[in-house]
Motif scaffolding. Structure first.
Motif, PDB file in Angstrom:
ATOM      1  N   VAL A   1      -1.189   3.053  -6.682  1.00 59.75           N
ATOM      2  CA  VAL A   1      -2.570   2.989  -7.191  1.00 59.75           C
ATOM      3  C   VAL A   1      -3.185   1.642  -6.805  1.00 59.75           C
ATOM      4  O   VAL A   1      -4.318   1.576  -6.309  1.00 59.75           O
ATOM      5  CB  VAL A   1      -2.596   3.197  -8.721  1.00 59.75           C
ATOM      6  N   ILE A   2      -2.426   0.549  -7.015  1.00 62.75           N
ATOM      7  CA  ILE A   2      -2.960  -0.783  -6.694  1.00 62.75           C
ATOM      8  C   ILE A   2      -3.273  -0.880  -5.201  1.00 62.75           C
ATOM      9  O   ILE A   2      -4.359  -1.307  -4.798  1.00 62.75           O
ATOM     10  CB  ILE A   2      -1.958  -1.883  -7.109  1.00 62.75           C
ATOM     11  N   ILE A   3      -2.297  -0.450  -4.365  1.00 61.85           N
ATOM     12  CA  ILE A   3      -2.512  -0.552  -2.921  1.00 61.85           C
ATOM     13  C   ILE A   3      -3.730   0.268  -2.511  1.00 61.85           C
ATOM     14  O   ILE A   3      -4.575  -0.187  -1.728  1.00 61.85           O
ATOM     15  CB  ILE A   3      -1.256  -0.094  -2.145  1.00 61.85           C
ATOM     16  N   ALA A   4      -3.833   1.480  -3.067  1.00 59.70           N
ATOM     17  CA  ALA A   4      -4.953   2.341  -2.703  1.00 59.70           C
ATOM     18  C   ALA A   4      -6.272   1.662  -3.082  1.00 59.70           C
ATOM     19  O   ALA A   4      -7.231   1.655  -2.283  1.00 59.70           O
ATOM     20  CB  ALA A   4      -4.829   3.693  -3.400  1.00 59.70           C
ATOM     21  N   SER A   5      -6.336   1.056  -4.297  1.00 63.38           N
ATOM     22  CA  SER A   5      -7.615   0.433  -4.683  1.00 63.38           C
ATOM     23  C   SER A   5      -7.913  -0.775  -3.799  1.00 63.38           C
ATOM     24  O   SER A   5      -9.078  -1.009  -3.455  1.00 63.38           O
ATOM     25  CB  SER A   5      -7.627   0.045  -6.162  1.00 63.38           C
ATOM     26  N   ILE A   6      -6.865  -1.525  -3.425  1.00 67.82           N
ATOM     27  CA  ILE A   6      -7.114  -2.677  -2.547  1.00 67.82           C
ATOM     28  C   ILE A   6      -7.646  -2.203  -1.196  1.00 67.82           C
ATOM     29  O   ILE A   6      -8.579  -2.787  -0.640  1.00 67.82           O
ATOM     30  CB  ILE A   6      -5.830  -3.506  -2.380  1.00 67.82           C
ATOM     31  N   PHE A   7      -7.052  -1.110  -0.684  1.00 67.37           N
ATOM     32  CA  PHE A   7      -7.522  -0.583   0.596  1.00 67.37           C
ATOM     33  C   PHE A   7      -8.978  -0.155   0.503  1.00 67.37           C
ATOM     34  O   PHE A   7      -9.787  -0.460   1.381  1.00 67.37           O
ATOM     35  CB  PHE A   7      -6.648   0.599   1.039  1.00 67.37           C
ATOM     36  N   ILE A   8      -9.288   0.558  -0.579  1.00 69.11           N
ATOM     37  CA  ILE A   8     -10.672   1.024  -0.737  1.00 69.11           C
ATOM     38  C   ILE A   8     -11.606  -0.180  -0.830  1.00 69.11           C
ATOM     39  O   ILE A   8     -12.651  -0.255  -0.154  1.00 69.11           O
ATOM     40  CB  ILE A   8     -10.809   1.918  -1.995  1.00 69.11           C
ATOM     41  N   ALA A   9     -11.218  -1.172  -1.644  1.00 66.26           N
ATOM     42  CA  ALA A   9     -12.042  -2.366  -1.794  1.00 66.26           C
ATOM     43  C   ALA A   9     -12.245  -3.044  -0.447  1.00 66.26           C
ATOM     44  O   ALA A   9     -13.354  -3.487  -0.119  1.00 66.26           O
ATOM     45  CB  ALA A   9     -11.370  -3.329  -2.776  1.00 66.26           C
ATOM     46  N   ALA A  10     -11.187  -3.107   0.349  1.00 66.63           N
ATOM     47  CA  ALA A  10     -11.273  -3.793   1.639  1.00 66.63           C
ATOM     48  C   ALA A  10     -12.191  -3.048   2.592  1.00 66.63           C
ATOM     49  O   ALA A  10     -13.061  -3.633   3.236  1.00 66.63           O
ATOM     50  CB  ALA A  10      -9.882  -3.940   2.233  1.00 66.63           C
ATOM     51  N   VAL A  11     -12.015  -1.716   2.644  1.00 71.12           N
ATOM     52  CA  VAL A  11     -12.797  -0.938   3.601  1.00 71.12           C
ATOM     53  C   VAL A  11     -14.274  -0.959   3.231  1.00 71.12           C
ATOM     54  O   VAL A  11     -15.138  -1.127   4.092  1.00 71.12           O
ATOM     55  CB  VAL A  11     -12.271   0.514   3.665  1.00 71.12           C
ATOM     56  N   PHE A  12     -14.563  -0.814   1.914  1.00 68.64           N
ATOM     57  CA  PHE A  12     -15.968  -0.701   1.504  1.00 68.64           C
ATOM     58  C   PHE A  12     -16.521  -2.010   0.954  1.00 68.64           C
ATOM     59  O   PHE A  12     -17.509  -2.008   0.231  1.00 68.64           O
ATOM     60  CB  PHE A  12     -16.117   0.418   0.461  1.00 68.64           C
ATOM     61  N   ALA A  13     -15.879  -3.131   1.303  1.00 66.59           N
ATOM     62  CA  ALA A  13     -16.258  -4.430   0.729  1.00 66.59           C
ATOM     63  C   ALA A  13     -17.766  -4.692   0.756  1.00 66.59           C
ATOM     64  O   ALA A  13     -18.336  -5.045  -0.276  1.00 66.59           O
ATOM     65  CB  ALA A  13     -15.498  -5.542   1.427  1.00 66.59           C
ATOM     66  N   PRO A  14     -18.461  -4.510   1.891  1.00 71.39           N
ATOM     67  CA  PRO A  14     -19.892  -4.845   1.927  1.00 71.39           C
ATOM     68  C   PRO A  14     -20.715  -3.987   0.973  1.00 71.39           C
ATOM     69  O   PRO A  14     -21.758  -4.426   0.488  1.00 71.39           O
ATOM     70  CB  PRO A  14     -20.305  -4.549   3.370  1.00 71.39           C
ATOM     71  N   TRP A  15     -20.253  -2.755   0.710  1.00 71.40           N
ATOM     72  CA  TRP A  15     -21.026  -1.860  -0.143  1.00 71.40           C
ATOM     73  C   TRP A  15     -20.681  -2.045  -1.616  1.00 71.40           C
ATOM     74  O   TRP A  15     -21.408  -1.622  -2.474  1.00 71.40           O
ATOM     75  CB  TRP A  15     -20.782  -0.393   0.272  1.00 71.40           C
ATOM     76  N   SER A  31     -20.188  -4.963  -3.052  1.00 68.67           N
ATOM     77  CA  SER A  31     -20.678  -6.216  -3.627  1.00 68.67           C
ATOM     78  C   SER A  31     -22.168  -6.366  -3.322  1.00 68.67           C
ATOM     79  O   SER A  31     -22.617  -6.062  -2.221  1.00 68.67           O
ATOM     80  CB  SER A  31     -19.912  -7.398  -3.023  1.00 68.67           C
ATOM     81  N   SER A  32     -22.913  -6.845  -4.312  1.00 65.17           N
ATOM     82  CA  SER A  32     -24.354  -6.964  -4.115  1.00 65.17           C
ATOM     83  C   SER A  32     -24.719  -8.315  -3.494  1.00 65.17           C
ATOM     84  O   SER A  32     -25.847  -8.532  -3.101  1.00 65.17           O
ATOM     85  CB  SER A  32     -25.095  -6.753  -5.440  1.00 65.17           C
ATOM     86  N   TYR A  33     -23.747  -9.242  -3.429  1.00 64.89           N
ATOM     87  CA  TYR A  33     -23.997 -10.532  -2.776  1.00 64.89           C
ATOM     88  C   TYR A  33     -23.083 -10.638  -1.561  1.00 64.89           C
ATOM     89  O   TYR A  33     -21.986 -10.081  -1.551  1.00 64.89           O
ATOM     90  CB  TYR A  33     -23.694 -11.682  -3.729  1.00 64.89           C
TER      91      TYR A  33
END
Lengths: 297, 332
Positions: free
Chosen positions: A38-52, A54-56
């Motif tokens: 679960v942690i790895i999956a969320s990190i991957f998702i966060a990494a791939v969609f990082a620009p979307w 975060s609003s800054y």
């Protein structure tokens, strides 16, 4: 009769299609490994969609709102000493960590597999290659990486190179060990009687037999690689500011430990969770891939 | 015309730090197209090493130190490794004792079947798949298309041996070396596999060298029989002669140790002692310490191969005695 046979075939087929799923199910039975996934999956998702996510932007400074605490002014995790959004820097840092981790492990695997296959298969090369590997093993890893970076200069690319070189010896040993036992098997002799060349036997018949320990090695190695990248960046040898790299972020944050502890703690938690997740998944994979291991022992 | 395979004075030696051990000595034999030669003997008599010598795949440190192996016109002991790779699987193939271990457990049947076709026939994957299905059909495997996607552990022992045969015969070799291919199978499957090999032999016209220690299998499949002991050939004859008029005491001993179905009260005779290792120094005949007929001469001088008939040879001094006796009879 034919329907019985048909049913049996159907069952066999569905069983076969789910072979990977069986491994996955074994893996998830292990609670820690499930959390790790679960942690790895969320990190991957966060990494791939990082620009979307975060609003800054990660480099976006706001000097009117520096060292804000978490939750203040729409900054989920607060801001750092230049008023940059910590959340944005965290997810962009995940990007960097994963890219560096994946590429250095991949390069290390390629080198290690090549050396390990040659050393295990050809007795004449064995002594030479394994002594070089022993030599690499004799260096403390981080020192070796620092040495390589000192020679090549400080940059993320050089961190990748340093960490991959450091991954080679472990991988080479694992592969060599597997090759030594597999090449004695009768099916390899059988392949030779069919006129297969050494290269074909090594790549198509021996290598697939080494995959299980390699998958475990690669997963565990991801943890080490990410940790080392951060360590090198923390020491100022890897990513340079203002790059949002977790290690570099801790280094920047430690000066404000008392007034804004979140600046060092947040990237620290990021590193800790990632390393923990890859380690427990690696452990779980070892159990799931090895049918000889008794889970109760 | 030359026979398909002509082995002359083959000698295979292992180099060890202390001394050289000769595991196969002065072995000569030939196999013709469509013929089945059985090599019979106890474990460790050099049967398997003889077949590996032909393939040029001796274990590390083993080397052919003397003799020639002619396959058609080609001298196999003088071929380079690259040339041998072209011969193996293409002109000479081999199947093994354990179908469980002779297939790679992590690759599908289809992958392993395609390999030799792609190596020797330069087929692409599609053509090789079509040919593989045809091959599996030929060796009697039902629903071959599905089998191609299966892994060895999903098949039974008999099925696996059929797959092994299909792989070995993919390129229709001139010579098939079968190293105890039925030993690990139960008798009914064994009979099916023997029939299959026989059938395919008729079809392709290949020569077969069948290594076994099972005299029942020999009776079933052999045209000619070669009995080996301690790395040497002790008797060669056609199959009827071996069973009806065995000459060498070792052959007789082997036949006596096979149970007779019609005689439940029969007590099996054993050959006392065990096979000498390659480093045991034995003067004279290598069988004399275990031979019930050993004479003084046997301990001192190695017997030559006596020709009883053009097709029947025996390496035993008893033949000389019989020969001289028959000579005296003729003279008298």
């Amino acid at each position: 009769m034919s329907s019985v046979a048909g049913l049996k075939e159907k069952q066999e087929k569905s069983w076969k299609e789910h072979r990977l799923i069986t491994i996955f199910r074994d893996l998830v039975k292990n609670k820690l490994a499930a959390i790790g996934i679960v942690i790895i999956a969320s990190i991957f998702i966060a990494a791939v969609f990082a620009p979307w996510l975060s609003s800054y932007g990660p480099y976006e400074q706001d000097l009117s709102g520096t060292k804000l605490a978490a939750g203040a002014d729409g900054h989920i995790l607060g801001t750092d000493n230049y008023g940059r959004d910590m959340w944005s820097r965290l997810v962009h840092g995940a990007r960097l960590s994963l890219v560096v981790g994946l590429s250095s492990v991949a390069i290390g695997l390629i080198g290690g597999i090549g050396l390990g296959l040659l050393a295990g298969y050809y007795r004449k090369l064995d002594g030479l290659i394994m002594r070089v590997v022993d030599l690499l093993f004799a260096f403390p890893g981080i020192l070796l990486a620092m040495l390589i970076i000192a020679m090549l200069g400080t940059s993320l690319i050089n961190v990748i190179i340093a960490i991959s070189i450091w991954s080679i010896p472990g991988c080479a040993r694992i592969v060599r060990g597997s090759v030594l036992s597999i090449k004695q098997q009768e099916y390899i002799l059988a392949m030779k009687t069919l006129g297969a060349s050494d290269r074909r036997i090594l790549l198509k018949h021996i290598l697939p037999n080494c995959t299980a320990p390699l998958i475990v090695f690669a997963t565990m190695r991801m943890a080490t690689a990410i940790l080392s990248t951060s360590a090198l960046s923390y020491l100022g040898l890897g990513a340079q500011p203002p790059t949002p790299e977790w290690g570099a972020m801790i280094a920047a944050g430690q000066d404000f430990m008392w007034e804004a502890p979140h600046m060092a703690i947040i990237p620290g938690l990021g590193i800790m969770l990632t390393v923990f997740a890859f380690n427990v998944v690696g452990d779980g994979l070892r159990d799931a891939l090895d049918p000889n291991m008794d889970m109760n022992v | 015309m030359n026979p398909l395979l002509q082995v002359t004075d083959l000698e295979t030696t292992f180099h060890t730090p202390n001394k050289d051990l000769t595991a196969v000595r002065n072995v000569s034999f030939s196999v013709d197209h469509g013929e089945t030669l059985c090599i019979v003997g106890e474990s460790g008599c050099g049967k398997s090493l003889t077949s590996l010598s032909i393939m040029g795949l001796l274990p590390a440190k083993g080397r052919i130190t003397n003799g020639t192996i002619l396959l058609g016109e080609e001298e196999l002991t003088k071929q380079s490794e690259v040339q041998m790779e072209k011969i193996r699987g293409n002109k000479v193939s081999m199947i093994f004792q354990e179908p469980m271990t002779a297939l790679n457990p992590v690759l599908t049947i289809g992958f392993q079947l395609r390999e030799s076709l792609m190596i020797h026939r330069q087929m692409n994957k599609k053509a090789a798949t079509v040919k593989s299905i045809e091959l599996l059909n030929k060796v009697g495997i039902p629903s071959p298309r599905e089998r191609l996607k299966q892994y060895p552990h999903e098949l039974s022992g008999g099925m696996r041996q059929r797959v092994m045969i299909a792989i070995a015969l993919a390129c229709e070799p001139d010579l098939l070396i079968a190293d105890e291919p039925t030993t690990a199978l139960d008798v009914t499957i064994q009979a099916q596999i023997l029939d299959l090999i026989d059938e395919l032999q008729q079809e392709i016209g290949m020569g077969v060298i069948f290594v076994t220690h099972d005299m029942g299998v020999v009776a079933e499949i052999a045209d000619r029989v070669m009995v080996m002991y301690g790395g040497e050939v002790v008797e060669t004859a056609d199959v009827d002669a071996i069973f009806e008029a065995p000459q060498h005491p070792y052959t007789k001993g082997l036949l006596h140790s096979v149970p007779d179905v019609d005689n439940p009260m029969q007590e099996l005779k054993i050959i006392e002692g065990s096979m000498p290792g390659p480093d045991d120094k034995i003067t004279g005949c290598r069988f004399h310490p275990r031979c019930p007929f050993a004479m003084e001469k046997c301990k001192q001088k190695e017997p030559p191969l006596f020709n009883l008939s053009p097709m029947h040879t025996s390496k035993c001094w008893l033949q000389e005695v019989t020969e001289s006796e028959s000579n005296t009879v003729i003279r008298g």
